[in-house]
Structure formats: structure tokens, C-alpha cells
Design an enzyme around this catalytic site. Structure first.
Site, PDB file in Angstrom:
ATOM      1  N   GLU A 251       0.476  -1.431  -0.106  1.00 48.61           N
ATOM      2  CA  GLU A 251      -0.163  -0.053  -0.122  1.00 48.61           C
ATOM      3  C   GLU A 251       1.146   1.665   0.333  1.00 48.61           C
ATOM      4  O   GLU A 251       2.242   1.091   0.409  1.00 48.61           O
ATOM      5  CB  GLU A 251      -1.246  -0.431   1.712  1.00 48.61           C
ATOM      6  N   ASP A 276     -19.334  -8.959  -8.136  1.00 47.99           N
ATOM      7  CA  ASP A 276     -19.256  -8.499  -6.858  1.00 47.99           C
ATOM      8  C   ASP A 276     -18.724  -7.088  -7.844  1.00 47.99           C
ATOM      9  O   ASP A 276     -19.149  -6.040  -6.498  1.00 47.99           O
ATOM     10  CB  ASP A 276     -18.625  -8.913  -6.635  1.00 47.99           C
TER      11      ASP A 276
END
Length: 342
Positions: A251, A276
Site C-alpha cells: 500500500e 461483486d
């Protein structure tokens, strides 16, 4: 065309016009919202006039004109006046309510305009032919083999040609992909089915999945190597009730790449992952502006980055770069997703 009964709602004694708003809301939510906002503003004006009359009643005590009959007709006048004022220019309260509540209408932008992916009627749906799956000829051969006369020789040939079909098992998709071409040819038909009427271009979905998984060579897996089929790196937060896998991911924090442990959603198939993903964008208000540019691949990728889908500062540019890769160009006959002209 507006229902004539709605126009009757401009007379405060006629409730039929208000009931007609329920029917109008099924066809034109924006127009019905504006009518309801005006009715609410008229109630506000009626209360304001009522308070003003009460203040004036103090000075009219003992006046022979201040009778119950005069008050009755005065109240009727005030109610109709409030409806008429709200139906014209009004105080601006109805306009404020329309701007605020339009953000909560499915398929509408904050300014009241329909999203690019919104379908108001059958005429708005795509009329192009459904793309044929590359696996269709193979499936047809399996069906023909099952329909052949039941004999030992025929059964043996059918089992040799298509053991999965005879056994009743669905074709198994790879847990990892050997090449970008295999990745696109396998997943593009699934993306087309999952996109449906969302307006999201299937090629953009495959390009994003390629970025998240390294063209299917770096799939998210559990500790035992069980596949998660997670193509879009969607994390398993409190809103997710399904299975999950925990892995170490990169990240970007303040522009710097950091290693973090995180839980990601696990699906039963790649198609579940595509579906989804579409639901994830449609159900999250932060991606409303992203879906508004669903028919503009470059802008869609840029807004996806701005909305905070990923912490990589070059996320949107990377998706657009992948759209020009030869693997996608070959699978789609050399066509790239068209940009809408503004």
C-alpha cells in the site's frame, strides 16, 4: 408527459393529485421529486402564514369582523395561497430539497441528470448481439456427443472426447494463467456477462483485473494455496459476509510503498468476482462519479483512482496503458473501447 391529476395537486383540497405522484415516481423520479418538494414547501409556507395570522389576531380582539366564519375562509385562502406560491417561484426551498435528494435517487447524478449507465426504459438498453463465447463450439460438440444413440461404442467415444461433460462437471478454469492472451480469452466473456447494463466496459474490467493480478500470474491465494478468484483486490471489510484470505500487500502511504497485512474477499469463481466488482461500485456512493464516466475508459480509470480505489498514484494511468496491450487488441478484433465525444 405529466399526469393531469398531478396538476390538480395545485389545489389544496384535491388529494387525488397527490396520489398520482406515486404513479409518476415509477416513470420519472426526478419530476416526481420536484412536485413533492413543492408540496413540502407549500406546507412550510402555510405554517408561516398561520403564525403571522396569530400575531395579527392579538390586535383584532373585539373586532366584529373577527368571527369564526371569517377565520374559516381566511384559512382556506392561506392554504391555497401557500400552494400557489410554492408552485410558482416560491422561496427556493423546493430547489434546495431537489438538489439534496437527487443524490439519493438510483441512477441519478447530484445535479439531477441521469448517469451514463442508467437505463430508464427498454429503448435505452443495448441492442447489439450477445458476444459468442470462444468455448461455444466445444460445448456444442459435447452436447451432440450426449445426444448420440446409447451404445457402448458411442459412450466410450463420448467419454474420451469430453470426460468432463459426461461426468457432469463444469469446465475448470485455471487458478493461474500462462499468458496475457489466455487471461483475456478466458475472462473477457465473463466480464461481458457481469457488466450487464451497468455501462462499465468489459475491456476496462479485464484491464483492471490484469493490473491487480499481473495478468493472472500473481493471484491472491490462502495459506494452503486455495484460490480466492479475487481479480480486483477488493478487501474483506465489515460489509463482506463471505469467505476471505489474509495476505501481505503493498500500500502507498504518503507516496511511499509499505507492506501491510490485509484480508481480501474470496469467491467461488471468477464470474462471482466480476459480479461483486460491479455491485461494489454501484452500491458505494464514493464511486458515483466513476460510474458517470462508464462509457469513457480513460476518464473512468482516472476517476477510479481519484475516488480512492487504490493507493497507487499511477493506478488510473496503468489501467489505460493496459487497454492498448496486444492481448486485449487481439481478443477484441483490434478494437479499443470507444471514448464518448463531449
Amino acid at each position: 408527459m405529466q399526469d393531469n391529476r398531478i396538476a390538480q395537486a395545485q389545489v389544496y383540497t384535491d388529494l387525488q393529485g397527490l396520489n398520482a405522484l406515486k404513479t409518476e415516481a415509477r416513470h420519472d423520479k426526478q419530476a416526481a421529486l420536484r412536485q413533492v418538494a413543492k408540496q413540502f414547501e407549500s406546507l412550510f409556507l402555510a405554517e408561516m402564514l398561520k403564525s403571522m395570522r396569530k400575531a395579527g389576531d392579538v390586535l383584532s380582539e373585539g373586532n366584529y369582523m373577527n368571527s369564526q366564519q371569517s377565520k374559516f375562509y381566511r384559512d382556506m385562502f392561506d392554504k391555497q395561497l401557500s400552494v400557489t406560491l410554492a408552485g410558482n417561484q416560491g422561496t427556493g426551498l423546493a430547489d434546495v430539497m431537489v438538489r439534496q435528494l437527487s443524490q439519493q435517487i438510483p441512477g441519478m447524478q447530484p445535479d439531477g441528470q441521469p448517469l451514463a449507465a442508467h437505463r430508464a426504459s427498454l429503448a435505452d438498453y443495448r441492442r447489439s448481439a450477445i458476444p459468442v463465447s470462444p468455448q461455444l463450439p466445444e460445448q456444442l460438440n459435447r452436447v451432440r456427443a450426449l445426444e448420440a444413440p446409447s451404445s457402448v461404442a458411442t459412450d466410450t467415444a463420448a467419454q474420451a472426447a469430453a470426460p468432463e461433460a459426461v461426468a457432469g462437471d463444469a469446465p475448470t478454469l485455471p487458478a493461474r494463467f500462462d499468458s496475457p492472451e489466455q487471461f483475456v480469452q478466458t475472462l473477457l466473456p465473463l466480464a461481458r456477462r457481469a457488466a450487464g447494463d451497468s455501462g462499465i466496459d468489459p475491456q476496462v474490467m479485464v484491464a483492471q483485473a490484469a493490473l491487480e493480478t499481473g495478468w493472472g500470474k500473481h493471484m491472491i491465494e490462502g495459506e494452503g494455496g486455495q484460490p480466492s478468484h479475487n481479480l480486483f483486490g477488493i478487501k474483506a471489510d465489515a460489509r463482506w459476509a463471505g469467505g476471505s484470505v489474509a495476505i501481505t500487500t503493498t500500500e502507498y502511504r504518503n507516496g511511499l510503498p509499505l507492506k501491510e497485512q490485509a484480508d481480501f474477499r474470496a469467491y467461488g469463481s471468477y464470474e462471482d468476482s466480476f459480479r461483486d466488482y460491479v455491485d461494489f461500485l454501484q452500491s458505494n456512493p464514493r464511486y458515483r462519479d466513476v460510474l458517470a464516466a462508464a462509457d469513457q475508459p480513460r476518464e473512468f480509470a482516472r476517476r477510479l483512482q481519484q475516488a480512492g480505489y487504490a493507493t497507487d498514484p499511477a493506478y488510473g494511468q496503468k489501467i489505460h496503458s493496459i487497454l492498448g496491450r496486444s492481448a486485449l487488441m487481439t481478443a477484441t478484433g483490434g478494437e479499443t473501447p470507444p471514448e464518448r465525444e463531449e
